[in-house]
Design an enzyme around this catalytic site. Structure first.
Site, short mmCIF file in Angstrom:
data_model
loop_
_atom_site.label_atom_id
_atom_site.label_comp_id
_atom_site.label_asym_id
_atom_site.label_seq_id
_atom_site.Cartn_x
_atom_site.Cartn_y
_atom_site.Cartn_z
N ASP A 32 14.78 4.80 7.71
CA ASP A 32 14.33 5.22 9.01
C ASP A 32 13.73 4.08 9.80
O ASP A 32 13.60 3.85 10.92
CB ASP A 32 12.30 5.66 8.85
CG ASP A 32 12.30 6.05 9.37
OD1 ASP A 32 11.94 7.36 10.05
OD2 ASP A 32 10.93 5.99 9.48
N HIS A 84 12.29 6.24 13.14
CA HIS A 84 11.51 5.65 12.62
C HIS A 84 9.82 5.86 12.93
O HIS A 84 9.23 6.04 13.69
CB HIS A 84 10.87 4.28 13.59
CG HIS A 84 9.65 2.77 13.49
ND1 HIS A 84 10.50 2.13 13.38
CD2 HIS A 84 9.06 3.66 12.23
CE1 HIS A 84 9.48 1.12 12.82
NE2 HIS A 84 9.36 1.97 11.98
N GLU A 144 17.10 -2.40 15.86
CA GLU A 144 16.25 -0.78 15.87
C GLU A 144 16.37 -0.20 17.66
O GLU A 144 15.79 -0.73 18.67
CB GLU A 144 15.04 -0.64 15.51
CG GLU A 144 14.32 0.73 15.50
CD GLU A 144 13.35 0.62 14.38
OE1 GLU A 144 13.62 1.56 12.61
OE2 GLU A 144 12.52 0.51 15.39
N GLY A 163 5.55 6.84 9.33
CA GLY A 163 4.82 6.10 9.71
C GLY A 163 3.71 7.22 10.64
O GLY A 163 4.13 8.77 11.52
N GLN A 184 0.86 -1.36 0.17
CA GLN A 184 -0.12 -0.05 -0.02
C GLN A 184 0.82 1.21 -0.17
O GLN A 184 0.46 1.74 -0.66
CB GLN A 184 -0.87 -0.24 1.60
CG GLN A 184 -2.33 -0.98 1.16
CD GLN A 184 -2.92 -1.01 2.04
OE1 GLN A 184 -2.91 -1.23 3.43
NE2 GLN A 184 -3.68 -0.68 1.77
N VAL A 185 1.96 1.24 0.63
CA VAL A 185 3.01 2.55 0.86
C VAL A 185 3.72 2.29 -0.83
O VAL A 185 3.59 4.18 -0.77
CB VAL A 185 4.11 2.06 2.10
CG1 VAL A 185 5.26 3.37 2.05
CG2 VAL A 185 3.70 2.16 3.13
N ARG A 193 11.22 -2.59 6.63
CA ARG A 193 11.86 -2.24 7.81
C ARG A 193 13.55 -2.91 7.59
O ARG A 193 13.67 -3.19 6.67
CB ARG A 193 11.25 -4.17 8.32
CG ARG A 193 9.83 -4.10 8.80
CD ARG A 193 9.12 -3.15 10.23
NE ARG A 193 8.16 -3.41 10.34
CZ ARG A 193 7.29 -2.77 10.45
NH1 ARG A 193 7.74 -1.45 9.52
NH2 ARG A 193 6.11 -2.49 11.00
#
Length: 332
Positions: free
Chosen positions: A268, A292, A273, A295, A164-165, A245
Site C-alpha cells: 500500500d 495508499h 510513491e 489509512g 498502534q497499528v 512506509r
C-alpha cells in the site's frame, strides 16, 4: 455563560474541514469553542490576526507551520492527524510555554489495521493468484491438487513493529486460528505475550511467517530494514504486506526476490510513491499495489473529526486529553 475559548481552523486545502468533520462534529465543536468554521487558515501571513487571538488551534493535513509569534496566546493544539508537531515550527518552544496537544493517531490506526487484517486473510487464501488463474482459465480449479498450505487455519502471521497499528492488528487476529509472532525493539517475551503474540527476533519472525506484515515507523534505524537478507528468510510462498512506509523496505532487494516468484507482496506504500512509471512493481504478477488507501479515507475521516470534537469538549471542560501528544518529545 462561560466564554468559549477562541479557536482557529488550519488545513490545506480548506475542503478538508468538510471531509473530516461531519455537521454533527462541527456542531459539537462550535458549542464549546468560539470558531468560525468558514474561515480556514492555509497561510499564516493573511491570518495573523485570527491566530494572534487564538487559544486553540484545530489543525490537520496541509496546515501551515505556526510560530510562537503567530499565536502568542495559543494554549492547545487539536491535530486531526498523527503528530501535532507537524503544524508547529518549533514544538518544544510551544510546549515550554505550556501549550498542550492531542492527536488522532489512535483512530487513524483503525482502518490501517482493518486493511491489514483483510489482506492477511486474503493472502493466506492466495486470493489474488486464484483470481488471476481463474480469469485466465475460465473454469474452476482442480480441488484435488490445491496446495496444502492454503487457508487461515494454524498459519503463522509475523508482525514487525508494535506500533498502534501493529498492536491493533494483533488484537484483531486473536479471533482467528492463527499463530501470531511479533518483533519490535522494545518488546520481550513477556510484553509480547501480553499483546497476544509470541516474541521472536526479526530474523526468527521472518523465517516463520506465512505472512509478514510491516508496522514499524520510518526513522533512520528502519530505512531499508527489510533487506535482501531478511527477505531471503521468508518461507517459500510467503506474502509481505507493507502498510508502514515504503522506505522500510529495500525495494531493489524486494524486486529481485519477487522476480523469482518465490514470495508475493501486497504494497500500500512504496518508495518512491507511486513507484516509478517504468518500475517492475507495476508488472510483476505476484505483486498487489494499492494507492495508499489503508489509512482513513472517505467516511472513515469522520472518525478523526469525532475524536477532535471529543477532545475539544474535554479541553473546554478543563479535562486532560484522552489522546495527548507530547510536543516536548523529539519527533522524527
Amino acid at each position: 455563560m462561560t466564554q468559549r475559548p477562541r479557536a482557529v481552523l488550519a488545513f490545506g486545502p480548506p475542503s478538508l474541514v468538510g471531509r473530516i468533520f461531519s455537521p454533527e462534529a462541527l456542531g459539537r465543536i462550535t458549542a464549546v469553542l468560539d470558531v468560525d468554521v468558514a474561515h480556514v487558515v492555509t497561510d499564516t501571513a493573511p491570518a495573523r490576526q485570527a491566530l494572534a487571538d487564538a487559544e486553540v488551534l484545530l489543525a490537520g493535513w496541509g496546515a501551515p507551520r505556526i510560530t510562537v509569534d503567530d499565536a502568542p496566546r495559543l494554549r492547545a493544539v487539536l491535530y486531526a492527524g498523527g503528530v501535532a508537531a507537524t503544524c508547529l515550527d518549533d514544538p518544544a518552544a510551544h510546549a515550554a510555554r505550556g501549550v498542550v496537544a492531542a492527536n488522532a493517531r489512535a483512530v487513524n490506526a483503525v482502518p490501517v489495521a482493518e486493511y491489514t487484517l483483510a489482506t492477511i486473510l486474503l493472502a493466506n487464501k492466495q486470493a489474488w493468484a486464484a483470481e488471476r488463474e481463474f480469469r485466465a482459465a475460465r473454469r474452476l480449479p482442480d480441488r484435488e491438487h490445491e496446495p496444502a498450505n492454503l487457508g487461515n487455519y494454524r498459519r503463522t502471521v509475523g508482525i514487525v513493529g508494535a506500533s498502534q497499528v501493529g498492536r491493533h492488528v494483533i488484537e484483531l487476529l486473536r479471533q482467528f486460528d492463527l499463530d501470531v509472532v511479533v518483533w519490535s525493539p522494545e518488546l520481550d517475551a513477556g510484553s509480547a505475550a501480553a499483546l497476544g503474540a509470541r516474541y521472536g527476533t526479526l530474523d526468527e519472525v521472518a523465517a516463520q511467517s506465512d505472512v509478514l506484515s510491516l508496522h514499524q515507523p520510518a526513522i533512520p534505524e528502519t530505512v531499508g530494514q527489510i533487506d535482501a537478507r531478511v527477505l531471503a528468510l521468508l518461507p517459500d510462498g510467503a506474502t509481505l504486506i507493507n502498510t508502514a512506509r515504503g522506505s522500510v523496505v529495500d525495494e531493489a532487494a524486494l524486486v529481485a526476490e519477487l522476480r523469482t516468484g518465490r514470495i508475493s507482496a501486497v504494497l500500500d506504500v512504496t518508495e518512491p510513491e507511486p513507484p516509478a512509471p517504468d518500475g517492475e512493481l507495476w508488472d510483476l504478477p505476484n505483486v498487489v499495489l494499492t494507492p495508499h488507501i489503508a489509512g482513513s479515507a472517505g467516511g472513515e475521516l469522520h472518525r478523526i473529526g469525532d475524536l477532535v470534537a471529543a477532545e475539544a469538549e474535554r479541553y473546554a471542560a478543563g479535562l486532560p486529553f484522552e489522546h495527548p501528544d507530547d510536543l516536548g518529545a523529539p519527533h522524527a
